[in-house]
Design an enzyme around this catalytic site. Structure first.
Site, PDB file in Angstrom:
ATOM      1  N   HIS A  57      41.934  30.383  52.582  1.00 46.87           N
ATOM      2  CA  HIS A  57      40.723  31.158  52.300  1.00 46.87           C
ATOM      3  C   HIS A  57      39.575  30.256  51.856  1.00 46.87           C
ATOM      4  CE1 HIS A  57      43.483  34.448  52.493  1.00 46.87           C
ATOM      5  NE2 HIS A  57      44.131  34.072  51.415  1.00 46.87           N
ATOM      6  N   HIS A 219      44.238  37.906  55.287  1.00 45.26           N
ATOM      7  CA  HIS A 219      45.470  37.181  55.578  1.00 45.26           C
ATOM      8  C   HIS A 219      45.886  37.334  57.030  1.00 45.26           C
ATOM      9  CE1 HIS A 219      45.606  37.988  51.261  1.00 45.26           C
ATOM     10  NE2 HIS A 219      46.178  36.822  51.185  1.00 45.26           N
TER      11      HIS A 219
END
Ligand SMILES: Nc1ncnc2c1ncn2[C@@H]1O[C@H](COP(=O)(O)OP(=O)(O)O)[C@@H](O)[C@H]1O
Ligand SMILES: Nc1ncnc2c1ncn2[C@@H]1O[C@H](COP(=O)(O)OP(=O)(O)O)[C@@H](O)[C@H]1O
Ligand SMILES: [Mg+2]
Ligand SMILES: [Mg+2]
Ligand SMILES: [Mg+2]
Ligand SMILES: [Mg+2]
Lengths: 333, 210, 333, 210
Positions: A57, A219
């Site tokens: 991320h 995700h």
């Protein structure tokens, strides 16, 4: 799978090695267990701020370690939450005697690992509070789900709590602020393409040439709905409407806004979406007081974007403007 | 028959192989309704278990389970790490300080471990999680024990029930974990965690049968 | 083609609209002809700095308009250099009476359009100097090519000349500095995927699953060589070797380094490459004094990276640290 | 026959259609050895020309060419903008102040325009650019004029030579423009600019033939 990597298994570790070399003035990377910490930690008397989560991320979370933001971040494997020993070690490393706030994104894995870490810290006499961020309006918050995911508001919470701690807020006040930020922030994301977890070697999902995935998390998990690709104006309007109705945001509100790229979307498109968003908000008499446009909380090389709005009061706006010096966010210094 | 430390170690050795072999399958299951890492997580975890047991050979069965728990908690992360870690932590706590454990001990140990997973994850049967393989397995094992079956028969019954439970997750809508974000779209896919739990029981039945 | 856009033809204009809304404190966007200019332009007595080029390389150039960097930037259509009237208007808007430097990347189109603009400016009595950036070692600089392309060093030249002008350097000194920066900087790029020009609607080229394109520019134009994908360590070593041999850089040199993403490559991979690069440089006793790791000069959503090294002296290092406040680069303010 | 303002305007109208129709082809040629925008550029340019001529109708042929030059220079950018812009700028300068221009004027006007492209871009024949269509065309037109051919015949000869020149660029290695970065890999692809130049001449031959 085409990536600028050596071995898929080593990606997070080698990334951290590069980060450490590039930002030795701001942070250091500790190994065994792995965490990233401000060079000057622990700051005596300052409330510590620790976050963490799966890697992939970037710049979140490790890129938000530094003065005015996180004291430490615990990176897990790609999309896998970190382990309790990492979190415990990081918490100990940043505890300046005033206790430590854990900013946790609402995922089963993150919650459980942070909980186990908090138990370990408490055994060692470190006061730990945890705030769970759950701002994703794409997920119904009900008894029948794991609850809303923590996404874009995490970036805001880390910035604002980091600034508050730097100003000298004690643990209880930083915790209260974090809950206020979470309570007043909402996000929603979408994807044009999937991403590929390095160790998995192929895309998590496949989308047709005219399809997009609405209500995506960070995700590569599939979203709530697959639908035909919309023009940016309609897409933005639809995401904004869902976000706005949820809090709800109202005319006269001031917001901090983020148009965030998922990693593979050019800045050009993100600003285009930002333009659509601000026009919509102006039409509703909602003023954008501050904003971020760029890649702040990504899903590897996924193409797509998310929108986050935070209803900001004077305290938040002032804390937002406080200096921050991290690899991922930097101003005022 | 009873299970000694060599059999326990054998089980863990087999598990390491099983998760290495099924790494891709578990990851693919997790791609459909999760984030494509469950196989990677389990493989990494049991590879760490193997290394830990080789580096610091534990003296008794209980400490084997403790080492397994620590290795999983330290090296897996995600949802699976704390859940399976807690399983082995509680199993260790429930494990009698004996060199050989009997059928009743084995069932008690599974029972404690599965309770731990329930407490840690706060899921219940029907939520489409590993518990949907584990809870039916525990029931079957308890019944076998009550009926005076052999350990091999008890474990077989557990594995069979876990298999059925695993398959039953296909039709379920997820209410816990990452798959729950998909709502009704989670229906039609087999739960990766239920699958790894079935493999766990299957390996026990296979290695402790003789 | 999947993009967050409305109509392919309107992408640059709608991007600029979003940029203007997001950064009204730093810059304004003028239309007809189109250019982006510092809010406080012209700054009386300050040497003006203008650059420009095709769109699709964001944040370059329009994202580098602001205090301490560019006074104005002229964005063309995607990958198409701007027109003389844009450049002339921008130059007039920033001329504070001390003349204006044009920083031009070496492409036939850019050169010709800036030349025509310079003629128009000179007719109006504005002193204009142009420096052509040509740092791309992937292209042989010979009589038989259009010469080396201008790539990563452009970012450095804009930062350093912007700082110099802000300090009060006159036009001749800023021009000399710009030539020094260009003379001491070298770059090379590679791509894992193509990009898609919005108005063209499909990828400019296709690469096989195991292929990469070495020596790529920033316009999706094919590179010098198509070859099997290499691990990051070997890839970095090969690019670094070509760059280092060219100047040549030597042991004892200090450099400002950039590992730049082409737009679709995650930060994780860029830092991983940076780690490889710094290790190589350390092995050669070349010290990285300053660095940038991220998306600074991109090719839409292309996956890939480029490496830029600038042999820096004390003057350059000091100018680098000067404050800068633009959408794309920001520190010290 | 001679060419008046209506014929010149007709040519430009046809060119707008021709570049709109060939937008994709020209862009594909530019994808192979350039940056995939030549068709887009030409289409945008001649659409702007059309709008400009409609908005401010010029009074004489010379001023038509001036308007075209300004529109191209303002709206195209890239390499093509200044090059074709300069072509029309020089053509305007070479254009006699007459209501009808003769064959000799037409050839003179093309000659001036092509000279302008040579000066602006500093390329020579064989560099794999638009000049490889334009220079042979100019040669052919000059020969036709010397031989006393009709304007139609002259323009036909020009278009035929441009076509051959365009095809000849396939075998060339680029030494100018973006394609030169590819070195030997530029061989085997037809130059987009030579193609748009051929289309320019072809349109003149087609519209000025009667
Ligand atoms: N609350 C829970 N209780 C029990 N098991 C759960 C719970 N949440 C998730 N799981 C199990 O964990 C599995 C996913 O594990 P894994 O992919 O390793 O972790 P993550 O979801 O963090 O990526 C699911 O398939 C499910 O069986
Ligand atoms: N120096 C030059 N002289 C003449 N023609 C040139 C020169 N450089 C490029 N060209 C022509 O320009 C064409 C490309 O135009 P275009 O794609 O519109 O511009 P750009 O290359 O800036 O994207 C080439 O195919 C070539 O024919
Ligand atoms: Mg995970
Ligand atoms: Mg998972
Ligand atoms: Mg171009
Ligand atoms: Mg082109």
């Amino acid at each position: 799978m085409k990536k600028l990597i050596n071995h898929p298994q080593n990606v997070p570790a080698e990334f951290l090695a590069g980060l450490a070399l590039a930002h030795a003035d701001i942070l250091k990377v500790c190994l065994d267990p792995v965490y990233v910490v401000r060079v000057d930690a622990p700051v005596p008397g300052k409330t510590g701020i620790v976050s963490g989560g799966g890697s992939g991320h970037e710049p979140m979370h490790v890129g938000y370690v530094g003065k005015g933001m996180l004291d430490a971040a615990c990176p897990g494997q790609v999309f896998t939450s970190p382990t309790p020993d990492q979190i415990e070690a990081a918490t100990r490393a940043v505890n300046g005697g005033a206790g430590v706030l854990h900013i946790v994104k609402n995922y089963t894995g993150d919650i459980m690992n942070f909980e186990m870490a908090a138990e370990l810290c408490q055994e060692r006499g470190i006061e730990v509070r945890a705030v769970v961020i759950n701002d994703d309006v794409a997920v119904e918050d009900s008894l029948y789900t794991a609850g809303r995911r923590g996404v874009g508001v995490t970036v805001f919470a880390e910035k604002l709590c980091g600034a508050a701690a730097q100003r000298g807020y004690d643990l209880a006040r930083v915790e209260a602020l974090c809950r206020k930020v979470n309570g007043n922030g909402r996000s929603m994301g979408m994807a044009l393409t999937s991403c590929t977890v390095p160790a998995a070697g192929k895309p998590t999902f496949e989308l047709g040439e005219d399809e997009m995935e609405m209500g995506i998390g960070i995700h590569g998990e599939p979203g709530r709905e697959r639908m035909p690709l919309l023009p940016a104006a309609e897409l933005t309007a639809r995401m904004a409407a869902t976000i706005l109705a949820d809090l709800p945001f109202r005319g006269g509100d001031e917001v901090i806004a983020m148009v965030n790229g998922m990693g593979g979307t050019p800045l050009m498109e993100l600003y285009l979406v930002y333009g659509e968003l601000e026009r919509i908000l102006r039409g509703l008499r909602i003023r954008v007081a501050r904003r971020l446009v760029g890649n702040y909380i990504t899903s590897l090389e996924m193409a797509g974007c998310s929108i986050t709005l935070l209803k900001a009061d004077d305290e938040m706006r002032a804390l937002w403007d406080d200096p921050v010096l991290t690899p991922g966010l930097q101003w005022g210094i | 028959m009873a299970v000694g430390k060599p059999e326990v170690l054998k089980w863990l050795e087999v598990l390491q192989q099983v998760y290495a072999e099924n790494r891709q399958w578990l990851t693919e299951l997790d791609s459909a309704i999760g984030d494509a890492d469950h196989g990677i997580n389990m493989d990494r975890g049991f590879t760490a278990v193997k290394a830990e047991l080789a580096a610091h050979p534990p003296s008794e069965i209980r400490s084997v389970f403790q080492s397994v728990a620590t290795a999983l908690i330290r090296h897996v992360g995600g949802a699976a790490g704390p859940l399976y870690g807690t399983f082995f932590l509680r199993a260790a706590a429930a494990c009698p300080r004996k060199t050989e454990i009997e059928a009743a001990d084995v069932v008690a140990l599974f029972q404690a471990g599965i309770k731990g997973i329930e407490q840690r994850g706060k899921a219940v049967g029907g939520d489409k999680t590993m518990l949907d393989a584990l809870l039916p397995a525990l029931d079957a094992m308890r019944k076998g024990l009550e009926n005076g079956c052999s350990l091999a028969a008890i474990l077989d019954a557990g594995a069979v029930a876990a298999h059925a439970g695993m398959l039953a997750t296909v039709a379920m809508q997820a209410h816990k974990g990452r798959a729950s974000y998909m709502g009704a779209r989670s229906i039609g896919h087999q739960d990766p965690g239920a699958t790894s739990s079935y493999l766990l029981l299957k390996a026990a039945a296979d290695t402790w049968r003789s």
